[in-house]
Design a protein around this motif. Structure first.
Motif, mmCIF file in Angstrom:
data_model
loop_
_atom_site.group_PDB
_atom_site.id
_atom_site.type_symbol
_atom_site.label_atom_id
_atom_site.label_comp_id
_atom_site.label_asym_id
_atom_site.label_seq_id
_atom_site.Cartn_x
_atom_site.Cartn_y
_atom_site.Cartn_z
ATOM 1 N N GLN A 84 10.038 51.804 8.078
ATOM 2 C CA GLN A 84 10.215 53.173 8.581
ATOM 3 C C GLN A 84 8.950 53.656 9.287
ATOM 4 O O GLN A 84 9.020 54.320 10.333
ATOM 5 N N ALA A 85 7.797 53.326 8.750
ATOM 6 C CA ALA A 85 6.543 53.764 9.364
ATOM 7 C C ALA A 85 6.377 53.169 10.766
ATOM 8 O O ALA A 85 5.867 53.834 11.679
ATOM 9 N N GLN A 86 6.797 51.932 10.950
ATOM 10 C CA GLN A 86 6.665 51.293 12.269
ATOM 11 C C GLN A 86 7.502 51.993 13.337
ATOM 12 O O GLN A 86 7.050 52.183 14.457
ATOM 13 N N VAL A 87 8.723 52.395 12.990
ATOM 14 C CA VAL A 87 9.541 53.086 13.997
ATOM 15 C C VAL A 87 9.135 54.551 14.140
ATOM 16 O O VAL A 87 9.226 55.124 15.232
ATOM 17 N N ASP A 88 8.675 55.159 13.057
ATOM 18 C CA ASP A 88 8.217 56.557 13.153
ATOM 19 C C ASP A 88 7.045 56.692 14.114
ATOM 20 O O ASP A 88 6.914 57.707 14.813
ATOM 21 N N ASP A 89 6.183 55.689 14.141
ATOM 22 C CA ASP A 89 4.996 55.725 14.997
ATOM 23 C C ASP A 89 5.245 55.177 16.398
ATOM 24 O O ASP A 89 4.332 55.142 17.227
ATOM 25 N N ALA A 90 6.465 54.721 16.666
ATOM 26 C CA ALA A 90 6.770 54.055 17.938
ATOM 27 C C ALA A 90 7.233 55.056 18.994
ATOM 28 O O ALA A 90 7.688 56.154 18.681
ATOM 29 N N PRO A 91 7.134 54.685 20.272
ATOM 30 C CA PRO A 91 7.668 55.535 21.339
ATOM 31 C C PRO A 91 9.191 55.444 21.402
ATOM 32 O O PRO A 91 9.790 54.492 20.881
ATOM 33 N N PHE A 92 9.797 56.433 22.043
ATOM 34 C CA PHE A 92 11.239 56.375 22.273
ATOM 35 C C PHE A 92 11.545 55.358 23.372
ATOM 36 O O PHE A 92 10.665 54.919 24.112
ATOM 37 N N PHE A 93 12.813 54.992 23.471
ATOM 38 C CA PHE A 93 13.228 53.925 24.384
ATOM 39 C C PHE A 93 12.789 54.148 25.838
ATOM 40 O O PHE A 93 12.265 53.210 26.461
ATOM 41 N N PRO A 94 12.965 55.332 26.433
ATOM 42 C CA PRO A 94 12.527 55.494 27.835
ATOM 43 C C PRO A 94 11.041 55.200 28.039
ATOM 44 O O PRO A 94 10.654 54.620 29.054
ATOM 45 N N GLU A 95 10.209 55.580 27.065
ATOM 46 C CA GLU A 95 8.779 55.297 27.172
ATOM 47 C C GLU A 95 8.505 53.803 27.051
ATOM 48 O O GLU A 95 7.642 53.252 27.763
ATOM 49 N N VAL A 96 9.245 53.116 26.177
ATOM 50 C CA VAL A 96 9.085 51.663 26.064
ATOM 51 C C VAL A 96 9.453 51.000 27.387
ATOM 52 O O VAL A 96 8.770 50.073 27.849
ATOM 53 N N MET A 97 10.523 51.469 28.022
ATOM 54 C CA MET A 97 10.922 50.906 29.313
ATOM 55 C C MET A 97 9.851 51.155 30.375
ATOM 56 O O MET A 97 9.601 50.292 31.232
ATOM 57 N N SER A 98 9.204 52.301 30.328
ATOM 58 C CA SER A 98 8.125 52.582 31.276
ATOM 59 C C SER A 98 6.948 51.630 31.054
ATOM 60 O O SER A 98 6.381 51.084 32.007
ATOM 61 N N ARG A 99 6.592 51.399 29.799
ATOM 62 C CA ARG A 99 5.492 50.484 29.490
ATOM 63 C C ARG A 99 5.858 49.045 29.869
ATOM 64 O O ARG A 99 5.023 48.289 30.374
ATOM 65 N N PHE A 100 7.122 48.693 29.637
ATOM 66 C CA PHE A 100 7.539 47.335 29.977
ATOM 67 C C PHE A 100 7.596 47.143 31.485
ATOM 68 O O PHE A 100 7.280 46.062 31.988
ATOM 69 N N SER A 101 7.968 48.174 32.208
ATOM 70 C CA SER A 101 7.949 48.101 33.668
ATOM 71 C C SER A 101 6.531 47.802 34.166
ATOM 72 O O SER A 101 6.334 47.000 35.094
ATOM 73 N N ALA A 102 5.535 48.429 33.542
ATOM 74 C CA ALA A 102 4.141 48.151 33.908
ATOM 75 C C ALA A 102 3.779 46.706 33.594
ATOM 76 O O ALA A 102 3.017 46.063 34.334
ATOM 77 N N PHE A 103 4.320 46.175 32.501
ATOM 78 C CA PHE A 103 4.103 44.768 32.130
ATOM 79 C C PHE A 103 4.670 43.851 33.221
ATOM 80 O O PHE A 103 4.028 42.870 33.632
ATOM 81 N N LEU A 104 5.873 44.152 33.699
ATOM 82 C CA LEU A 104 6.484 43.335 34.752
ATOM 83 C C LEU A 104 5.675 43.413 36.043
ATOM 84 O O LEU A 104 5.477 42.394 36.721
ATOM 85 N N ALA A 105 5.216 44.595 36.377
ATOM 86 C CA ALA A 105 4.420 44.761 37.594
ATOM 87 C C ALA A 105 3.095 44.007 37.488
ATOM 88 O O ALA A 105 2.652 43.352 38.441
ATOM 89 N N LYS A 106 2.470 44.082 36.323
ATOM 90 C CA LYS A 106 1.203 43.380 36.097
ATOM 91 C C LYS A 106 1.351 41.882 36.310
ATOM 92 O O LYS A 106 0.444 41.214 36.816
ATOM 93 N N ASN A 107 2.512 41.357 35.945
ATOM 94 C CA ASN A 107 2.755 39.920 36.066
ATOM 95 C C ASN A 107 3.417 39.527 37.385
ATOM 96 O O ASN A 107 3.853 38.384 37.544
ATOM 97 N N GLY A 108 3.497 40.468 38.323
ATOM 98 C CA GLY A 108 3.972 40.152 39.666
ATOM 99 C C GLY A 108 5.473 39.977 39.795
ATOM 100 O O GLY A 108 5.943 39.407 40.788
ATOM 101 N N LEU A 109 6.246 40.485 38.828
ATOM 102 C CA LEU A 109 7.698 40.312 38.890
ATOM 103 C C LEU A 109 8.384 41.427 39.668
ATOM 104 O O LEU A 109 9.426 41.203 40.285
ATOM 105 N N ILE A 110 7.852 42.650 39.586
ATOM 106 C CA ILE A 110 8.443 43.775 40.300
ATOM 107 C C ILE A 110 7.361 44.551 41.033
ATOM 108 O O ILE A 110 6.169 44.459 40.709
ATOM 109 N N HIS A 111 7.794 45.320 42.017
ATOM 110 C CA HIS A 111 6.862 46.190 42.741
ATOM 111 C C HIS A 111 6.497 47.369 41.842
ATOM 112 O O HIS A 111 7.381 48.005 41.251
ATOM 113 N N PRO A 112 5.216 47.697 41.693
ATOM 114 C CA PRO A 112 4.825 48.745 40.743
ATOM 115 C C PRO A 112 5.357 50.129 41.069
ATOM 116 O O PRO A 112 5.516 50.962 40.170
#
Length: 257
Positions: A84-112
């Motif tokens: 429970q503590a791990q999910v309580d401290d975690a971001p909501f799904f849209p924020e995770v998608m934003s962070r993951f989008s940055a991960f994809l851009a960093k690795n050259g998969l998508i345009h930032p």
């Protein structure tokens, strides 16, 4: 190692974990609580597209805070190991998608800036469920559009291993490992390919993802052409889906609710 034509340049191996209650099935409104991905790229792809060796170049992992039922069931915690503590401290799904989008851009998969794909990459999962079901459900619950870079077809690794196994068994005249109505889980796939046993904790998203990654790397080494083989239905709906992200509680009852 056998080099064959490989049309995709990179692979994103994903195995999410989601909320669950004992007695429910895939029709229940599960919310994603862990988003783990291994990124694979070719080591030896030549100009003609021939390749045979994949390697992990990066990983992404985030827990996700659920919104509809933010308290995890004891069954869910026992199954996934997520607290429970791990999910309580975690971001909501849209924020995770934003962070993951940055991960994809960093690795050259998508345009930032635009999110446009810059290379041909395929999602890989154990079965069709992760993107076809869990991501579509989560986008509805979070009232967010599925990111463009998530849309498209997916390589169901179970199907690939089953097809490879059947082809080898047919050549030898032996019976298939599994009846056609059944598909092998991750542990069985590792055994079919002669790989060492499952490493880590089963139903930990990141451990499941890493073991699926081992399978994909081995399939490439054996000369299997890695291609999408299942579809995502963005408009798929479940009975519990109301309007504008509303969950109709009367469709969510289980013996343990």
């Amino acid at each position: 190692m056998c080099k064959v034509p490989q049309p995709f340049d990179a692979f994103l191996v994903l195995d999410v974990e989601a909320t669950c209650v004992e007695g429910a099935d895939f029709q229940w409104p599960n919310e994603i609580i862990e988003w783990p991905v291994c990124l694979l790229k070719w080591v030896d792809k030549d100009r003609s597209g021939m390749a045979g060796t994949l390697q992990i170049v990066d990983e992404f992992r985030s827990f996700v805070k659920p919104t509809w039922r933010p308290t995890l069931s004891p069954f869910c915690t026992k199954l996934t190991g997520i607290t429970q503590a791990q999910v309580d401290d975690a971001p909501f799904f849209p924020e995770v998608m934003s962070r993951f989008s940055a991960f994809l851009a960093k690795n050259g998969l998508i345009h930032p800036a635009t999110g446009e794909r810059l290379v041909r990459f395929s999602w890989c999962s154990d079965g069709p469920f992760d993107i076809r079901d869990f991501v579509v459900k989560q986008c509805f619950i979070s009232q967010t559009a599925m990111p463009h870079w998530l849309q498209g077809d997916v390589m169901d690794v179970r199907k690939v291993v089953s097809a490879w196994s059947d082809s080898k068994q047919n050549l030898s005249g032996k019976k298939p490992h599994f009846p056609r109505r059944m598909t092998p889980n991750i542990t069985a796939q590792l055994g079919i390919l002669g790989l060492p046993p499952f490493e880590g904790r089963q139903h930990s998203g990141i451990d499941d993802t890493r073991n699926i990654t081992r399978i994909v790397i081995e399939l490439a080494r054996r000369g299997v052409s890695l291609r999408p083989n299942t579809h995502i239905h963005l408009g798929r709906r479940w009975a519990w889906m109301g309007k504008s992200g509303q969950i109709l509680e009367e469709y969510c009852l289980t013996p343990y609710s």
